[in-house]
Motif scaffolding. Structure first.
Motif, PDB file in Angstrom:
ATOM      1  N   ALA A   1    -109.023  15.639 -13.204  1.00  0.00           N
ATOM      2  CA  ALA A   1    -108.618  15.394 -14.593  1.00  0.00           C
ATOM      3  C   ALA A   1    -108.434  16.713 -15.340  1.00  0.00           C
ATOM      4  O   ALA A   1    -107.464  16.888 -16.098  1.00  0.00           O
ATOM      5  CB  ALA A   1    -109.662  14.517 -15.281  1.00  0.00           C
ATOM      6  N   GLN A   2    -109.349  17.660 -15.131  1.00  0.00           N
ATOM      7  CA  GLN A   2    -109.226  18.956 -15.805  1.00  0.00           C
ATOM      8  C   GLN A   2    -107.992  19.721 -15.323  1.00  0.00           C
ATOM      9  O   GLN A   2    -107.294  20.363 -16.125  1.00  0.00           O
ATOM     10  CB  GLN A   2    -110.493  19.780 -15.559  1.00  0.00           C
ATOM     11  N   MET A   3    -107.717  19.647 -14.033  1.00  0.00           N
ATOM     12  CA  MET A   3    -106.554  20.347 -13.501  1.00  0.00           C
ATOM     13  C   MET A   3    -105.263  19.729 -14.021  1.00  0.00           C
ATOM     14  O   MET A   3    -104.297  20.452 -14.312  1.00  0.00           O
ATOM     15  CB  MET A   3    -106.588  20.334 -11.965  1.00  0.00           C
ATOM     16  N   ARG A   4    -105.225  18.415 -14.149  1.00  0.00           N
ATOM     17  CA  ARG A   4    -104.027  17.768 -14.702  1.00  0.00           C
ATOM     18  C   ARG A   4    -103.828  18.166 -16.159  1.00  0.00           C
ATOM     19  O   ARG A   4    -102.689  18.400 -16.599  1.00  0.00           O
ATOM     20  CB  ARG A   4    -104.153  16.257 -14.576  1.00  0.00           C
ATOM     21  N   GLN A   5    -104.939  18.253 -16.906  1.00  0.00           N
ATOM     22  CA  GLN A   5    -104.826  18.672 -18.297  1.00  0.00           C
ATOM     23  C   GLN A   5    -104.333  20.115 -18.385  1.00  0.00           C
ATOM     24  O   GLN A   5    -103.476  20.439 -19.212  1.00  0.00           O
ATOM     25  CB  GLN A   5    -106.187  18.531 -18.980  1.00  0.00           C
ATOM     26  N   ARG A   6    -104.872  20.959 -17.532  1.00  0.00           N
ATOM     27  CA  ARG A   6    -104.438  22.358 -17.502  1.00  0.00           C
ATOM     28  C   ARG A   6    -102.966  22.458 -17.106  1.00  0.00           C
ATOM     29  O   ARG A   6    -102.202  23.255 -17.673  1.00  0.00           O
ATOM     30  CB  ARG A   6    -105.306  23.119 -16.502  1.00  0.00           C
ATOM     31  N   LEU A   7    -102.514  21.615 -16.168  1.00  0.00           N
ATOM     32  CA  LEU A   7    -101.121  21.622 -15.736  1.00  0.00           C
ATOM     33  C   LEU A   7    -100.194  21.183 -16.862  1.00  0.00           C
ATOM     34  O   LEU A   7     -99.107  21.746 -17.063  1.00  0.00           O
ATOM     35  CB  LEU A   7    -100.965  20.703 -14.521  1.00  0.00           C
ATOM     36  N   GLU A   8    -100.629  20.210 -17.617  1.00  0.00           N
ATOM     37  CA  GLU A   8     -99.808  19.759 -18.753  1.00  0.00           C
ATOM     38  C   GLU A   8     -99.674  20.864 -19.802  1.00  0.00           C
ATOM     39  O   GLU A   8     -98.595  21.087 -20.362  1.00  0.00           O
ATOM     40  CB  GLU A   8    -100.447  18.511 -19.375  1.00  0.00           C
ATOM     41  N   GLN A   9    -100.770  21.561 -20.066  1.00  0.00           N
ATOM     42  CA  GLN A   9    -100.716  22.673 -21.025  1.00  0.00           C
ATOM     43  C   GLN A   9     -99.790  23.778 -20.535  1.00  0.00           C
ATOM     44  O   GLN A   9     -99.031  24.361 -21.327  1.00  0.00           O
ATOM     45  CB  GLN A   9    -102.130  23.224 -21.241  1.00  0.00           C
ATOM     46  N   LEU A  10     -99.841  24.076 -19.237  1.00  0.00           N
ATOM     47  CA  LEU A  10     -98.959  25.100 -18.687  1.00  0.00           C
ATOM     48  C   LEU A  10     -97.496  24.701 -18.823  1.00  0.00           C
ATOM     49  O   LEU A  10     -96.638  25.522 -19.166  1.00  0.00           O
ATOM     50  CB  LEU A  10     -99.303  25.361 -17.219  1.00  0.00           C
ATOM     51  N   ASN A  11     -97.198  23.445 -18.557  1.00  0.00           N
ATOM     52  CA  ASN A  11     -95.808  22.992 -18.697  1.00  0.00           C
ATOM     53  C   ASN A  11     -95.323  23.124 -20.133  1.00  0.00           C
ATOM     54  O   ASN A  11     -94.166  23.488 -20.389  1.00  0.00           O
ATOM     55  CB  ASN A  11     -95.688  21.547 -18.223  1.00  0.00           C
ATOM     56  N   GLN A  12     -96.193  22.821 -21.099  1.00  0.00           N
ATOM     57  CA  GLN A  12     -95.815  22.968 -22.496  1.00  0.00           C
ATOM     58  C   GLN A  12     -95.582  24.430 -22.849  1.00  0.00           C
ATOM     59  O   GLN A  12     -94.636  24.768 -23.576  1.00  0.00           O
ATOM     60  CB  GLN A  12     -96.911  22.381 -23.381  1.00  0.00           C
ATOM     61  N   ARG A  13     -96.450  25.321 -22.324  1.00  0.00           N
ATOM     62  CA  ARG A  13     -96.271  26.754 -22.597  1.00  0.00           C
ATOM     63  C   ARG A  13     -94.979  27.277 -21.970  1.00  0.00           C
ATOM     64  O   ARG A  13     -94.254  28.066 -22.568  1.00  0.00           O
ATOM     65  CB  ARG A  13     -97.468  27.549 -22.066  1.00  0.00           C
ATOM     66  N   ILE A  14     -94.691  26.819 -20.763  1.00  0.00           N
ATOM     67  CA  ILE A  14     -93.468  27.268 -20.086  1.00  0.00           C
ATOM     68  C   ILE A  14     -92.232  26.807 -20.855  1.00  0.00           C
ATOM     69  O   ILE A  14     -91.250  27.549 -20.997  1.00  0.00           O
ATOM     70  CB  ILE A  14     -93.449  26.758 -18.635  1.00  0.00           C
TER      71      ILE A  14
END
Length: 612
Positions: free
Chosen positions: A270-283
């Motif tokens: 769950a934490q990794m998915r949240q981190r991945l979503e944040q990265l996609n938004q930053r990108i």
């Protein structure tokens, strides 16, 4: 008389086709043999070149050290408030607060570093042993009190590696347009007349994409593990239902353990998915602006003598934090300001951004100087890489080899002379000769066990002292010297001894006056090579405890000491990057030591060599 016709001998025995074929085969075999021999030499030389180049390349950074140049006024009220003289003056100097003096001298370079974080970072740049180094110099020169002196004090090992370009390499880009700076402290605004920060946005976006791809691979692996745990739990639950009373409790415990592990994995997913979503938004938004944190590359702007760490970037403007205060605000012309990129994220390196900024400023101001490392060549054991040295190990090695030579050489040569020239040839001497040959092949750690059991536990000799190491290495070297000495004595022509006996010399005179001097070159060569073999041993010394943390060089053979091989072994186990260079440099020193010993062997062989 009857004519006897002799058999006819072929005249083309060596010129026919078969002979020519045999000759070609011999030439071909000789060529193949020479080629294989040359190839073996080239391969051996290649491996030697690779070994030496690798070791020397890794060792070069350890031979130099970066020092900060501090000019300090040695005020009498600070170092000698009671106006003491003689021995009392030395005691007064020794009790001065050198830690505070060096910290205050460092803060004079950066008067803007007033908050706790900045002062701590500035103190971390300097080696923890720098105050001790200054104290040692002032105590040795009490006449300095009342004068102003310049001290070269070592930097921390990470700071030293950074200045050598080994810790966090940097890229520098000249500013293309004018850049205006809003202030000289705290959070400041940077505005450029050109899109100087656009390439930074592209580089940050590329780095974020790399981080995202890595996170996606890790997430896929963690999801596979989670799915496997779910299948294992389902199988265990079925096993519990089908198991008898005896196995049900054990299987139920396994189910609970697997469920706890599954819950932990699900939380990580769950934490990794949240981190991945944040990265996609930053990108997605990195083309227009980007907020920088310690998980991506760090960017500094050097302007008006100061250094600003960028916190948010747009195409032609940025917001940053002042790490080193500039001399003034205002506008800097194109080409007078720079952007510095540290590709390695702050979370992945040992040196924080603030300390790097201080080091960059100190280097530009000429406050740092790279010199031959006096700590490496004159220091001893230390947990701080910048203070660790090999001098104590060199002294310990010299004292230990001195004991080894003093014991093994006379005993080994005497045993060889007796066995070769005086001992009766019977079963007893044959058993002794066989045992000597076997002892030469015994693993060295066995001698360490012998030293531990006999010299330390029975005779109570001091642990980790050169005298114990010398006794153990002498036992290990003795068979080698005996075998080499016997071979050298046998190499002397028998006619030498027979001639001496023929003119009236006794057997003892013939041996000691004629045979032994002629055999001495071979004996000395074998002895030096045996000593070189002893110098490279580590296992027996570890068994007798010669791994003491020795800071000062031993003054006698009973003081605690360590040897170069043991020092190399200890440094190789330390995790700090600077100790890797120290280990390679110590290996180079050991190789030089061995080369010098072999050179002595060659010199002695030439000096005592006799022609017959």
């Amino acid at each position: 008389m009857t004519d006897v016709s002799l058999p006819r001998i072929a005249t083309d025995l060596h010129t026919n086709d078969q002979a020519k074929g045999r000759l070609k085969a011999r030439y071909r075999s000789e060529f193949i043999f020479q080629a294989l021999g040359l190839g073996a030499l080239l391969i051996a030389a290649g491996f030697l070149v690779i070994f030496l180049s690798t070791i020397i390349t890794q060792a070069i950074p350890a031979f130099t050290q970066n020092y900060v140049k501090l000019t300090i006024e040695l005020k009498p009220e600070t170092f000698n408030p009671q106006n003491a003289t003689g021995a009392d003056l030395v005691k007064a100097i020794d009790t001065a607060n050198f830690d505070g003096i060096t910290a205050a001298a460092m803060r004079t370079f950066f008067p803007g570093a007033t908050d706790r974080a900045a002062r701590r970072a500035l103190g971390n740049v300097l080696s923890s042993g720098a105050p001790t180094s200054m104290r040692r110099q002032v105590v040795a020169n009490p006449s300095w009190i009342g004068t102003t002196q310049t001290f070269y004090l070592p930097l921390d090992d990470n700071a030293d590696l950074f200045l050598k370009g080994l810790l966090a390499p940097t890229d520098t880009m000249k500013g293309a347009g004018d850049l205006s700076l809003s202030g000289t402290s705290g959070q400041v605004q940077l505005t450029a007349t050109a899109s100087n920060f656009q390439p930074l946005l592209a580089a940050i976006k590329a780095q974020l994409i790399t981080v995202r791809d890595t996170l996606q691979r890790d997430l896929a692996g963690r999801e596979r593990v989670t799915a496997g745990l779910e299948r294992d739990i389902a199988a265990l639950v079925r096993s519990v239902e089908a198991a008898g009373p005896a196995d049900r409790e054990r299987l139920q415990g396994r189910v609970e353990s697997e469920r706890r592990q599954l819950a932990s994995n699900q939380n990580d997913v769950a934490q990794m998915r949240q981190r991945l979503e944040q990265l996609n938004q930053r990108i997605a938004g990195a083309d227009a602006s980007e907020s920088l944190d310690n998980t991506v590359a760090s960017y500094f702007v050097k302007i008006n003598g100061g250094i600003i760490k960028l916190a948010r970037i747009e195409a032609s403007s940025a917001t940053g934090e002042v790490l080193v205060a500039p001399t003034s605000a205002g506008t800097a012309a194109a080409g007078t300001w720079e952007i510095v990129r540290i590709a390695q994220a702050e979370t992945n390196r040992r040196l924080p951004d603030r300390e790097i900024a201080f080091l960059m400023a100190m280097k530009e101001r000429g406050l740092v100087e790279q010199r031959i490392s006096r700590e490496f060549f004159l220091g001893g054991a230390s947990r701080e890489a910048e203070l660790a040295g090999v001098w104590v190990a060199i002294v310990g090695s010299f004292l230990t080899l001195l004991i080894t030579l003093g014991l093994s050489f006379p005993i080994g040569v005497a045993a060889a002379v007796y066995l070769e020239e005086f001992a009766p040839k019977n079963r007893f001497t044959e058993i002794i000769e066989v045992n000597i040959n076997n002892l030469a092949a015994v693993p060295s750690i066995i001698y360490g066990l012998l030293g531990l059991a006999v010299f330390l536990n029975v005779f109570g000799m001091p642990r980790s002292a050169p005298v114990v190491g010398g006794f153990v290495l002498a036992l290990m070297t003795l068979p080698i010297i005996i075998i080499a000495s016997r071979a050298a004595i046998r190499a002397v022509p028998p006619s030498v001894k027979e001639a001496a006996l023929g003119v009236g010399a006794s057997h003892q005179q013939a041996v000691f006056h004629h045979v032994l001097p002629l055999a001495m070159p071979g004996i000395l060569t074998g002895t030096i090579l045996g000593m070189a073999h002893a110098l490279g041993e580590t296992a027996p010394l570890l068994m007798i405890g010669m791994v003491a943390f020795v800071v000062d060089a031993p003054n006698s053979i009973t003081d605690a000491a360590t040897l170069l091989p043991v020092q190399i072994f200890m440094w190789a186990d330390f995790p700090e990057q600077a100790f890797q260079s120290k280990t390679a440099a110590a290996i180079v020193v050991l190789l030089v030591f061995l080369i010098l010993m072999n050179a002595v062997a060659v010199f002695l062989r030439k000096k005592f060599e006799r022609r017959w």
